[in-house]
Structures are given as C-alpha cells and as structure tokens.
Scaffold this motif. Structure first.
Motif, mmCIF file in Angstrom:
data_model
loop_
_atom_site.group_PDB
_atom_site.id
_atom_site.type_symbol
_atom_site.label_atom_id
_atom_site.label_comp_id
_atom_site.label_asym_id
_atom_site.label_seq_id
_atom_site.Cartn_x
_atom_site.Cartn_y
_atom_site.Cartn_z
ATOM 1 N N ILE A 13 0.813 -1.218 0.000
ATOM 2 C CA ILE A 13 0.000 0.000 0.000
ATOM 3 C C ILE A 13 0.851 1.276 0.000
ATOM 4 O O ILE A 13 0.538 2.233 -0.710
ATOM 5 C CB ILE A 13 -0.954 0.008 1.221
ATOM 6 N N SER A 14 1.921 1.303 0.803
ATOM 7 C CA SER A 14 2.577 2.590 1.026
ATOM 8 C C SER A 14 4.074 2.413 1.241
ATOM 9 O O SER A 14 4.523 1.386 1.756
ATOM 10 C CB SER A 14 1.966 3.265 2.263
ATOM 11 N N ASP A 15 4.852 3.411 0.843
ATOM 12 C CA ASP A 15 6.282 3.335 1.169
ATOM 13 C C ASP A 15 6.622 4.230 2.352
ATOM 14 O O ASP A 15 7.775 4.418 2.697
ATOM 15 C CB ASP A 15 7.165 3.638 -0.049
ATOM 16 N N ARG A 16 5.576 4.793 2.982
ATOM 17 C CA ARG A 16 5.808 5.570 4.216
ATOM 18 C C ARG A 16 5.273 4.752 5.377
ATOM 19 O O ARG A 16 4.075 4.576 5.507
ATOM 20 C CB ARG A 16 5.092 6.912 4.124
ATOM 21 N N ARG A 17 6.205 4.191 6.176
ATOM 22 C CA ARG A 17 5.796 3.231 7.201
ATOM 23 C C ARG A 17 6.480 3.514 8.536
ATOM 24 O O ARG A 17 7.639 3.899 8.569
ATOM 25 C CB ARG A 17 6.160 1.805 6.763
ATOM 26 N N ALA A 18 5.737 3.285 9.611
ATOM 27 C CA ALA A 18 6.322 3.281 10.963
ATOM 28 C C ALA A 18 6.138 1.870 11.489
ATOM 29 O O ALA A 18 5.015 1.462 11.811
ATOM 30 C CB ALA A 18 5.621 4.303 11.846
ATOM 31 N N THR B 42 13.738 6.064 15.789
ATOM 32 C CA THR B 42 12.937 5.281 16.730
ATOM 33 C C THR B 42 12.227 6.219 17.706
ATOM 34 O O THR B 42 12.844 7.128 18.260
ATOM 35 C CB THR B 42 13.830 4.292 17.515
ATOM 36 N N SER B 43 10.937 5.977 17.913
ATOM 37 C CA SER B 43 10.166 6.800 18.849
ATOM 38 C C SER B 43 9.342 5.890 19.748
ATOM 39 O O SER B 43 9.105 4.725 19.413
ATOM 40 C CB SER B 43 9.236 7.748 18.084
ATOM 41 N N ILE B 44 8.916 6.439 20.877
ATOM 42 C CA ILE B 44 7.962 5.712 21.719
ATOM 43 C C ILE B 44 6.762 6.614 21.995
ATOM 44 O O ILE B 44 6.873 7.838 21.976
ATOM 45 C CB ILE B 44 8.563 5.213 23.064
ATOM 46 N N ALA B 45 5.618 5.981 22.231
ATOM 47 C CA ALA B 45 4.425 6.695 22.688
ATOM 48 C C ALA B 45 3.883 5.968 23.906
ATOM 49 O O ALA B 45 3.948 4.741 23.995
ATOM 50 C CB ALA B 45 3.368 6.752 21.593
ATOM 51 N N HIS B 46 3.359 6.753 24.846
ATOM 52 C CA HIS B 46 2.871 6.215 26.117
ATOM 53 C C HIS B 46 1.566 6.902 26.494
ATOM 54 O O HIS B 46 1.336 8.058 26.141
ATOM 55 C CB HIS B 46 3.935 6.472 27.210
ATOM 56 N N ILE C 196 4.285 1.892 23.174
ATOM 57 C CA ILE C 196 4.553 1.368 21.840
ATOM 58 C C ILE C 196 5.898 1.901 21.364
ATOM 59 O O ILE C 196 6.255 3.049 21.673
ATOM 60 C CB ILE C 196 3.396 1.736 20.864
ATOM 61 N N VAL C 197 6.666 1.048 20.678
ATOM 62 C CA VAL C 197 7.947 1.465 20.089
ATOM 63 C C VAL C 197 7.786 1.427 18.578
ATOM 64 O O VAL C 197 7.427 0.383 18.009
ATOM 65 C CB VAL C 197 9.103 0.532 20.502
ATOM 66 N N LEU C 198 8.044 2.550 17.918
ATOM 67 C CA LEU C 198 7.910 2.657 16.466
ATOM 68 C C LEU C 198 9.256 2.998 15.854
ATOM 69 O O LEU C 198 10.074 3.683 16.478
ATOM 70 C CB LEU C 198 6.892 3.751 16.113
ATOM 71 N N SER C 199 9.466 2.526 14.614
ATOM 72 C CA SER C 199 10.742 2.810 13.977
ATOM 73 C C SER C 199 10.595 2.853 12.460
ATOM 74 O O SER C 199 9.771 2.138 11.886
ATOM 75 C CB SER C 199 11.776 1.753 14.379
#
Lengths: 393, 151
Positions: free
Chosen positions: A230-235, A366-370, A382-385
């Motif tokens: 679907i997309s080349d922009r991914r986290a 790399t980012s996190i959300a809480h 959550i850990v996203l990269s």
C-alpha cells in the motif's frame, strides 16, 4: 505475531469548542486524513477499532452516531475498547494485535472526543472513582496528580526544585505546541509565568494541567504484506504492550510509577532496546500533568529513580535537546481525553515517518508513545521505527 | 455562520449497593471502629476491606480492627471550585492507619489552609494524624469527619 506497520495517521484540528462540526464530523476529519495519507479507499480497511470515554461528551455509545464517519455503514467489523486515559492507545494496541495476528490485513483505530462541550470534566472524573470510599472527597484526575506531586516532593526533600521542574515541563511543551498546527493551546509559556500561575489543587497549578479539548485521531495499521503493497511511508511497530495495577490510591507508592517501569522493561526487551536514552530518538509521554512527565522519565529509563528533574535542568528533553520529549506539545497543550493516546501514537509515527512538519525531530529513527489511565493504574507503551530494528546502543 | 445549539444534561438516579464487605466496614464506623481484612497469602491488612486481594487474587479472610491513628503518606489541597464537588479550600490526605498495610483517603481537618506557601509547615507527610469522628454516624465514610494532625 506478524510484522506490522502504521501506514496512515490523521489528527483533527484540536481546540476549545469545535462548534463547526458535529461529533461524527469531527471524527471524519481524522479518518479522512489517515486514509488520504495511506492512499486507501475505506473498503480497503478490514476492521475498525473505536474508543472514547462516553460521559465526557454526554453521549452514550457515540460509536453509533460516529459510524458514518468511519465506514461502519459499509458493513465492517467494528470493535469498541475503552480504558480511561489509555483508551486512545488501547485501541491502537487492539488494532495492532488484530493486524499482526493475521486475522485482518488493514485495521484502523479511531477516536473522537469533545471534552470542551462538558461544563465540568472533574465532576465526570469523580464519577469514575469508588462511590463509597473515594467519591465524597471530590477526587478526580487533578487530585490524583497532586498526590503524585506531593509524594514526589516529599521523597526529594526539595519542593522548590520539583515546582521549578514542573514549570519547565509546562513551558517546554506549551511553547513547542506553537510548531504544531493541530495543537489546542498555542500560547507560549515561560517558566516564570508558569511559576506565577494560580493554584488549582496544590501543588498543581493551572499551568501544570492539561486543557479540555475537542479533537479526533485515526491510525491505520497494516500487516507487513499489506503495508509494503500500500505505502512506502511506514512506521514499523517494534513492540507494544499494556499493563494494569491496583485501583486503590493507598496501595501504591505514588512518588514512583513502578507499573510503567515494569512495562517499559518488557517492551524494550522485545524491541531490542538496552539503552533507551541513546536508542530512542524522541518520545511522546503522557503529560496530562507536568509532574507526570518527570515520573515517566524515570519509569521509561531516561533517568534514574528520583533524578527526573535533572533532564529538565540539563535541557535534554527540550525540542532542541538530545532526546526531545513531547515535540507535539503533548497533553499539556491538547487533551481530547479518549483520543489523546491515539494522538500520541500518531505523533510518534509521524516522527519516524519524517512527516511531523514544523515539529519534526531531525533524523528520528525510533520513537515511543505512552499513555496512562484509570486511577494512575493503566499504562500503554509502543515502540515505532522507520527501520525494522533499533540502532545499536 | 452562527451555529445552533441544544443544551443537554444527564440527570439519572442510581442506587449503589455497598455489598457485604463495604456494608460491614461502614456499619463499624458507626461504632467508631475501623476494620480492614487480611489476605491469607501475603498477610497484608487491606484497607478498604474487599473480597479479593488484588495483588494475590485470593479471597480475604479475617477482619482486623486497625487504629484510627495513622501516618500521612500524601496530600493535596483544593483551591478552585469545581462544579458539583466540595467547596474549597479543603485538603485530602492518604493515611496509612496503624495496623493496616494500605492507606485510606480522607479529608484533612484542623489545619489552616489559607496560605498555600505555608502548607508544608502545617501539613507534613510522615506525621501522625488522628480520626475526628462525627457526632451523628450513619454508616458512611463521612462518619469520620476528617483526620487532624497529632502534636
């Protein structure tokens, strides 16, 4: 669990009284933006996970009315999840779980909330506590944060330092919110102004407290196969989990957030993070009250226990620091309660997608959300990269 | 454009049952007695008393009378009026009563709250506080009027 990525996020313009829209129209703003970012037609979304905290808006089960805004009329599976302040991230975690399980390929988490239509949110929060033992004392979220702050001040033995550090958190987050076009409060705040702000519930001042916002968010999760198509922009989701603790105020040490520390260790292990301060580039921590960002620094491993204030005095977590925290302006600037955790997730995704605009943290990999919720008792993380693994410590 | 509005209000009455454990706890307050329950696994005395120990997930057994004197663990002072909630200023404390392993939330009384800058001189975490009982008691958490600092 199959590898899963976020491929689209949407955040409505947030603010005090979005009188230009109804509840579903507000939700639609975020859904439209998320679908457009991913380049998806609604029928390519296999399942919807919705969440809100009904009483704040005075509408029971708004998923019925909001259905039109998220494709429920297209005969789709729809699931509702609600867990207090963690609602927004609980739906993100549910959507992630469904997409990674193989049951669905594309799952959209959706939340909308208009707290500013409510004349007194603390009255609603007081309805969420034990009616026999806690409700007569008027306890709501501000009192809970005030317990944390006074306990923390006592442990540190230096109330003035904590008060100043709290003012620094508020000043930092309110000021960076000017960079975020979606944020609610967009008035710069100096540390001196924050310190002069009137008391709400000692030791919490107005400036230490989040606003009541109208806003919505949508985040689209896709299995690896679908995401690549679907997309080349991914986290990429490297790890995500949640934890719960006892309800009772008197059963927890309120000067620390042990449950979040346990959750962080679990999540970091799965994501391969051994040195959070170096391997995480930016964090969206749930700063409903400024004291909480300080406790969270310690719990997520950015600082040692009772050393959280040091990060502020060093400027480490400033927008231009080495580890920017709440580059979006945070909850202190925008709080449509049930949707806030999803906004946190969306903001953390935007950072690693390189799509955060004026509040983009340079080279964020790399980012996190809480988020926290309940009686200081639920946490989600959550850990996203941008990559499928974290960088070496 | 100017938008149209519709006022709304939730005005629904409920009658919550206190159940066996909370009823017994509240009934004892009439006699100026505070009871907790013991968890047979971790041995902690839980307050408020409840059927299940939330740490061990086993059912509690013995009722244990605890003191009406305890240590202040945390507190806050409400200075703003919140609609539908008690009038400010008032202080709420978290009190770990002697003989209990958990703490009870209640009002703090007998202290001057008018000057917030002097709060930490009059309300001290770690100090002992004593329950002040209401004259007329009806089996309610407010059968304790508040906790006041002991000299």
């Amino acid at each position: 669990m199959n590898r899963t990525a976020i491929i689209g996020v949407g955040i409505s313009r947030c603010g005090h009284r979005r009188d230009d829209v109804t509840h579903p129209e507000l939700v639609y703003e975020a859904v439209r933006e998320a679908l457009d970012m991913a380049g998806l037609w609604i029928d390519e979304v296999d399942c919807i996970v919705y969440g809100t905290m009904d009483p704040f808006d005075g509408i029971l089960a708004p998923e019925k009315w909001d259905g039109e805004a998220m494709g429920v009329g297209r005969l789709k599976p729809m699931i509702k999840v609600t867990t207090g302040g963690t609602t927004g991230m609980s739906i993100a975690l549910t959507a992630y779980t469904l997409a990674s399980s193989g049951l669905f390929d594309v799952v959209m988490a959706v939340s909308g909330q208009r707290v500013s239509e409510n004349v007194e949110a603390q009255k609603v929060l007081n309805l969420a506590v034990d009616p026999f033992h806690d409700r007569p004392f008027g306890i709501g979220a501000i009192a809970a944060a005030a317990f944390q702050a006074s306990s923390y001040m006592h442990r540190l033995g230096d109330s003035r330092r904590v008060e100043e550090a709290m003012a620094m958190v508020s000043s930092k987050n309110r000021t960076v919110a000017l960079r975020n076009p979606k944020a609610h409060l967009k008035r710069p705040l100096t540390v001196e102004e924050a310190l002069r702000s009137p008391l709400l519930i000692w030791p919490i001042k107005y400036s230490d407290s989040c606003p009541s916002s109208d806003g919505s968010a949508a985040v689209i999760f896709a299995s690896e196969r679908a995401a690549k198509r679907i997309s080349d922009r991914r986290a990429w989701v490297l790890a995500a989990d949640t934890i719960s603790d006892s309800y009772y105020w008197g059963s927890k040490d309120l000067s620390v957030w042990d449950s979040l520390a346990i959750l962080a260790r679990r999540v970091y292990k799965r994501a391969g993070i051994t040195d959070p301060r170096r391997q995480i580039d930016t964090a969206e921590l749930y700063d409903a009250f400024s004291i909480q960002e300080i406790l969270e620094y310690e719990a997520v491993g950015f600082a040692e226990k009772y050393k959280g204030t040091e990060l502020l005095f060093e400027g480490l977590t400033d927008f231009h620091g080495d580890l920017p925290v709440n580059a979006s302006g945070g909850v202190l600037s925008t709080n449509p309660i049930g949707a806030t955790g999803l906004i946190k997730t969306a903001e953390a995704a935007l950072q690693v997608m390189g799509a955060a605009g004026e509040h983009q943290v340079p080279d964020a990999q790399t980012s996190i959300a809480h988020a926290w919720g309940g009686a200081l008792q639920f946490h989600t993380l959550i850990v996203l990269s941008s990559e499928i693994g974290v960088k070496r410590p | 454009m100017s938008y149209l509005y519709i006022p709304a209000k939730w005005d629904v009455e409920f009658l919550h049952s206190a159940g066996e454990f909370t009823t017994r706890f509240l009934q004892n307050l009439k006699e100026k007695k505070i009871y907790g329950v013991r968890c047979p696994r971790c041995n902690r005395v839980l307050l408020p008393p409840r059927r299940v120990c939330d740490r061990c997930f086993v059912e509690t057994t013995d009722w244990v009378e605890v003191s009406d004197v305890g240590t202040l663990q945390s507190f806050c002072v409400v200075y703003r009026k919140f609609w539908g909630l008690p009038d400010p200023p008032y202080a709420i404390g978290v009190f770990k009563l002697d003989g209990s392993d958990e703490a009870l939330v209640h009002f703090i009384g007998g202290v001057d709250l008018t000057d917030p800058t002097k709060l930490e001189e009059v309300v001290k975490i770690g100090r002992k506080f004593r329950a002040v009982w209401a004259e007329e008691r009806r089996g309610h958490i407010l059968d304790i009027k508040y906790f006041e600092p002991m000299n």
